[in-house]
Structure formats: C-alpha cells, structure tokens
Design an enzyme around this catalytic site. Structure first.
Site, PDB file in Angstrom:
ATOM      1  N   ASN A   1      -9.942   5.893   3.515  1.00  0.00           N
ATOM      2  CA  ASN A   1      -8.935   5.355   2.598  1.00  0.00           C
ATOM      3  C   ASN A   1      -8.326   6.474   1.766  1.00  0.00           C
ATOM      4  OD1 ASN A   1      -7.441   3.144   1.537  1.00  0.00           O
ATOM      5  ND2 ASN A   1      -9.252   1.846   1.737  1.00  0.00           N
TER       6      ASN A   1
ATOM      7  N   ASP B   1     -10.142   2.247  -3.353  1.00  0.00           N
ATOM      8  CA  ASP B   1      -9.126   2.129  -2.307  1.00  0.00           C
ATOM      9  C   ASP B   1      -8.237   3.376  -2.383  1.00  0.00           C
ATOM     10  OD1 ASP B   1      -7.144   1.149  -0.479  1.00  0.00           O
ATOM     11  OD2 ASP B   1      -7.705  -0.891  -0.976  1.00  0.00           O
TER      12      ASP B   1
ATOM     13  N   GLU C   1       0.840  -1.206   0.000  1.00  0.00           N
ATOM     14  CA  GLU C   1       0.000   0.000   0.000  1.00  0.00           C
ATOM     15  C   GLU C   1       0.870   1.250   0.000  1.00  0.00           C
ATOM     16  OE1 GLU C   1      -2.573   1.846   0.100  1.00  0.00           O
ATOM     17  OE2 GLU C   1      -4.402   0.740   0.590  1.00  0.00           O
TER      18      GLU C   1
END
Length: 305
Positions: free
Chosen positions: A148, A195, A16
């Site tokens: 997010n 996301d 991420e």
C-alpha cells in the site's frame, strides 16, 4: 486534532491515490473498483470540482499525471498510458490472476514504484515493483500481504512502504543504484490498518487509516504527533496528499465499500474527498522519467531481482 470538510465530490466506491499535478494545477485521483481516473480543480476552500472522468473498465490502482494531458496508470495486471484522447497504450500482464496492482508513486529518480494485493483472500506473496528507465522491472519485495502507501523523505534517502495486512510501515535507505534492508518503522495495534500515506516537507508521515476515521501523523522517529491528526466524517480513509499551488492543502480520499445500509446513512459523505489546512506543506511530486512499458518494447520487460 483537525476536522476535515467534505470537498463536494461524488461518493466513490474506493477513491484513492490523490496527486497534485503542478503543471496544470489540478488534482488527479482514482476510484479503484469502479475503474475511474478523475481530474479536478481545487479551490481555496478545499472544494474539488471534477473536470474529467475517464472510465477504463477494470481496476485502476494508481494514476500518475504526465505532460500532454496523458496519465500513467496501473491497471489490474498491467501498466498503461492513457492519452488525452482516451486511447490506452497497454503493456503486458505483470501479475498472476489472483493479484492486482495497487498503490504506486514516483521515486526521487523519476521511476514508478507500484505494489500488488491479493484478489483471493489472505496471501504473503504480493510484490513491490520498480519500473526502471530501461523498461526492466526490479522486485523490491516479494513477501507482502497487501502492498500500500509509499513515500520518501524530503532528501530522498529514506523510503517508506506499507504492508496493510500486517499493519506495518517499513523504512529503508534508498538511492539511485542501491536500496537498504527493510525494517519495521511503525507497527499499528490490532484493528488499525495503515493505507495510503504522504511525507511532508518536514519529513513527517501523514498516514490514512482504514477504519480509523482519518489521518494519523508521525515524525521521522516514528513518534505520533496526535495534535496534527485529521478526522473525517467517514470510517475508511484510504489515502492522503498535499495539494494546491503552495502544497498547503491536505486532500483525503475515502471509501464507501464495506459499509452496510445503516452505516451509509450515518456517514453520507463516505467515498468522497475531504479537505483540511494543517500547519504543514507537502513535497512537490517528482515527474515520471519516461520508460518503455513492459511488453511494449522487445528489449524490455524482463523482471530482475
């Protein structure tokens, strides 16, 4: 639509938060669930060679590279600075036990904005926080399902924030002293989960889609630009960033979690990084303006609303 290629990294559980650090010409990202902060070199072909791997032993929601090879990180419940020697300078806990810190970014004024998600199922009390230069915490939102991806328009006047749980990207006006009312900007269909995201120099949003095999692109009116979309050979894309000296290489992170044995065999690169070269350039990241971490300064750390 563009096909991205594997960047040659290991397969992580939940890679991420990629961010290009121009000062060192390196890429920084995390494996949230493995508690890793990673740094690597990006070549012209989009391949990433890992040059540093720091294990922190707990969740790492995001990592912001600083000068002196230091990194500002959002750990499970607190913010911390990891020194070049690996020493962790940790602030106080900011969240209740059932939440953890998640995606974060630096706003146009150099302040860290970071959100939370629930560790115990569905919730609507997750927060979006901003660390002021004084060390105070401002609560921007306190009613989120899963905070997010975050991003700002090229001129810094519009702020985009994601609530993955309700499949919505919000927008609001943004300034050094004021922030406008939140309004839905893009609402995705059932089963489509936005996301991480980034905004390019033309103001377009590049949105990683969990379960969507890649990245979808939208203009500043919220209209999808399907021809700019990017596919990856993995189901769960988790975040996206422009990287490289010219900010013209797209880096996409992905996850190997939530895949069964057959799916892992079908998608052997899931969890790794991917690269593509779309016809777009990113916005240089804003350096963090150093602030006291909550809990490390006796006059700082108060949360204000």
């Amino acid at each position: 639509m563009i096909d991205a290629r594997p960047a040659g990294t290991p397969n992580y559980v939940l890679s991420e938060g990629p961010i290009w650090h121009a000062a060192t010409e390196t890429l920084v990202w995390v494996d949230i669930e493995a508690g890793l902060v990673l740094r690597g070199e990006l070549d012209e072909c989009g391949r990433v060679a890992v040059t540093r791997r720091t294990e922190l032993g707990e969740y790492v929601g995001c990592a912001i590279p600083l000068d002196g090879d230091r990194i500002l990180v959002a750990l499970t419940h607190s913010l911390a600075i990891v020194g070049a020697d690996g020493l962790v300078e940790r602030g106080s806990e900011l969240l209740p036990a059932h939440q953890r810190l998640n995606d974060g970014s630096i706003d146009p004024q150099g302040r860290l904005v970071v959100g939370s998600l629930s560790l115990s199922g569905d919730a609507n009390d997750n927060v979006l926080l901003r660390l002021e230069t004084t060390g105070e915490l401002t609560v921007l939102d306190d009613d989120l399902g899963l905070s997010n991806g975050l991003g700002w328009s090229p001129n810094g006047a519009v702020f985009y924030s994601t609530d993955t749980a309700i499949r919505t990207i919000f927008r609001r006006s943004y300034g050094a002293e004021t922030i406008g009312a939140r309004e839905p900007f893009i609402v995705f269909d059932e089963g489509v989960y936005p996301d991480g995201l980034t905004v390019d120099a033309s103001g377009r949003l590049w949105v990683a889609i969990w379960g969507g095999h890649g990245v979808r692109v939208f203009d500043d009116r919220g209209d999808e630009l399907a021809e700019l979309g990017v596919r990856i050979p993995a189901p769960h894309s988790s975040s996206v960033a422009f990287a490289g000296p010219a900010l013209d290489q797209l880096v996409i992170t992905s996850a190997s979690r939530d895949l069964d044995g057959a799916e892992r065999m079908r998608w052997p690169d899931a969890g790794g990084l991917f690269g593509a070269r779309p016809d777009a350039r990113g916005i240089p990241s804003t350096p963090w303006v150093k602030a006291p971490l909550p809990g490390l300064d006796r006059d700082a750390g108060a949360i204000r609303r």
